[in-house]
Scaffold this motif. Sequence first.
Motif, PDB file in Angstrom:
ATOM      1  N   UNK A 119       1.287 -36.811  66.148  1.00 49.38           N
ATOM      2  CA  UNK A 119       2.624 -37.284  66.503  1.00 49.38           C
ATOM      3  C   UNK A 119       3.275 -38.169  65.438  1.00 49.38           C
ATOM      4  N   UNK A 120       2.482 -38.695  64.517  1.00 53.33           N
ATOM      5  CA  UNK A 120       3.028 -39.543  63.455  1.00 53.33           C
ATOM      6  C   UNK A 120       3.418 -38.732  62.213  1.00 53.33           C
ATOM      7  N   UNK A 121       3.189 -37.416  62.231  1.00 55.84           N
ATOM      8  CA  UNK A 121       3.349 -36.581  61.042  1.00 55.84           C
ATOM      9  C   UNK A 121       4.540 -35.634  61.145  1.00 55.84           C
ATOM     10  N   UNK A 122       4.922 -35.096  59.971  1.00 62.42           N
ATOM     11  CA  UNK A 122       5.952 -34.062  59.890  1.00 62.42           C
ATOM     12  C   UNK A 122       5.378 -32.706  59.487  1.00 62.42           C
ATOM     13  N   UNK A 123       4.252 -32.714  58.776  1.00 63.66           N
ATOM     14  CA  UNK A 123       3.697 -31.444  58.306  1.00 63.66           C
ATOM     15  C   UNK A 123       2.170 -31.472  58.270  1.00 63.66           C
ATOM     16  N   UNK A 124       1.599 -30.276  58.327  1.00 69.07           N
ATOM     17  CA  UNK A 124       0.163 -30.069  58.235  1.00 69.07           C
ATOM     18  C   UNK A 124      -0.087 -28.922  57.268  1.00 69.07           C
ATOM     19  N   UNK A 125      -0.789 -29.229  56.182  1.00 64.22           N
ATOM     20  CA  UNK A 125      -1.103 -28.234  55.159  1.00 64.22           C
ATOM     21  C   UNK A 125      -2.553 -27.805  55.346  1.00 64.22           C
ATOM     22  N   UNK A 126      -2.761 -26.511  55.617  1.00 63.96           N
ATOM     23  CA  UNK A 126      -4.104 -25.982  55.890  1.00 63.96           C
ATOM     24  C   UNK A 126      -4.786 -25.460  54.634  1.00 63.96           C
ATOM     25  N   UNK A 127      -4.243 -25.792  53.457  1.00 59.05           N
ATOM     26  CA  UNK A 127      -4.917 -25.483  52.209  1.00 59.05           C
ATOM     27  C   UNK A 127      -4.993 -24.009  51.896  1.00 59.05           C
ATOM     28  N   UNK A 128      -5.947 -23.670  51.041  1.00 58.89           N
ATOM     29  CA  UNK A 128      -6.091 -22.295  50.579  1.00 58.89           C
ATOM     30  C   UNK A 128      -7.346 -21.639  51.130  1.00 58.89           C
ATOM     31  N   UNK A 129      -7.734 -20.525  50.492  1.00 56.65           N
ATOM     32  CA  UNK A 129      -8.922 -19.794  50.911  1.00 56.65           C
ATOM     33  C   UNK A 129      -8.695 -18.806  52.030  1.00 56.65           C
ATOM     34  N   UNK A 130      -7.432 -18.587  52.443  1.00 56.96           N
ATOM     35  CA  UNK A 130      -7.113 -17.642  53.518  1.00 56.96           C
ATOM     36  C   UNK A 130      -6.852 -16.273  52.884  1.00 56.96           C
ATOM     37  N   UNK A 131      -7.873 -15.434  52.852  1.00 55.92           N
ATOM     38  CA  UNK A 131      -7.784 -14.185  52.090  1.00 55.92           C
ATOM     39  C   UNK A 131      -7.151 -13.073  52.915  1.00 55.92           C
ATOM     40  N   UNK A 132      -5.882 -13.283  53.266  1.00 52.69           N
ATOM     41  CA  UNK A 132      -5.203 -12.398  54.209  1.00 52.69           C
ATOM     42  C   UNK A 132      -4.867 -11.034  53.636  1.00 52.69           C
TER      43      UNK A 132
END
Length: 384
Positions: free
Chosen positions: A194-207
């Motif tokens: 609730x205190x944040x504006x964004x969430x970065x889930x990083x890399x490694x998602x080999x879609x």
Amino acid sequence: MDQLPSPCYVMEEALLRRNLSLIQGVAEQAGVEIILAFKAFALWKSFPVFREYIRSTTASSEYEARLALEEFGSKAHAYSPAYTEANFPSFLRCCSHITFNSLSQFRRFYPQVKAHPSPVSCGIRVNPEYSEVEVELYNPCAPGTRFGVTADRLPDTLPEGIEGFHCHCHCESSSYELERTLQHIEERFARWFPQLKWLNLGGGHLMTRRDYDTEHLIALLKGLRARYPWLQIILEPGSAFAWQTGPLVASVVDVVENRGIRTAILDVSFTCHMPDCLEMPYQPAVRGAETLPAEAVKSAKPEDHVYRLGGNSCLSGDYMGSWKFDHALQVGERIVFEDMIHYTTVKTNMFNGIHHPSIAFLHTDGRLEMFRTFGYEDYRDRMC
């Protein structure tokens, strides 16, 4: 392939656009932002194609941040294990988002962010203490890691100026690994969301890998957004953009034999031009050859046409094996290593002063554009 100089990396525009179209579709359907991580791919002469599909990139160093602004044409999302007084002004100039690895780094540099005339959104890298990456060299959540802040070290109220969390704990991973990782992230860190504006889930998602379940990924991301609708969700894969987009073309320069083991020596080097093969390690596919277990080379008969492939550096371990061909290899014959664009051109080196492969771009209309050729001066000018 015979028209190319040897050795040469060849990126194919049609394959690149296939990946970009898939990534763009995932981003649009899931309602998230997917950006290019330069640590896996940074051939800036191809950026005009990228800009048709994505808006932003991610940088891990001052030079990558400059590349984002000056060559991609947009400010970067940056994360570095540590910023310095010397390089932080460049990050401020070139970045829209800056993630800090520690609270001490944030406290040290946030006054400069606050005083900067252009807005920059700051975040903290968090460590969920969970990763399914098996190779420790690539596991950012291994015990004793230098990356990220664990939940027990965060205050209940985040310091003024922290607007996002960044979490990276994947490497060529599936959507199901992401699903399990999200459980750990939410268990440990959701009370701060609730205190944040964004969430970065990083890399490694080999879609873009053929067996990747993109529909499952889209459903995961939609569910995450539904639970936290105020958060902007960001993914920053590197390999997924350049996955299976082109080979490294090499040539046989000699064939030697020792105690029944035949090695075709090439005009490229694993340690110089395909370093992940030795670091990961993994044995790449070779066009027209069958990949065999390494021990197969010892039991092979001459008529089996089984070879190690050896690099042309003086490092004893600069080889891999084994591959089975349908004919005896000859000096001058082309050897084509598949999928050699991501994590190669960004990691190559000039150890031994070995001739560096050229870099070419095969356009969809069949036109071959030489992005870069390398010569003695490139080696000399890196020395002093």
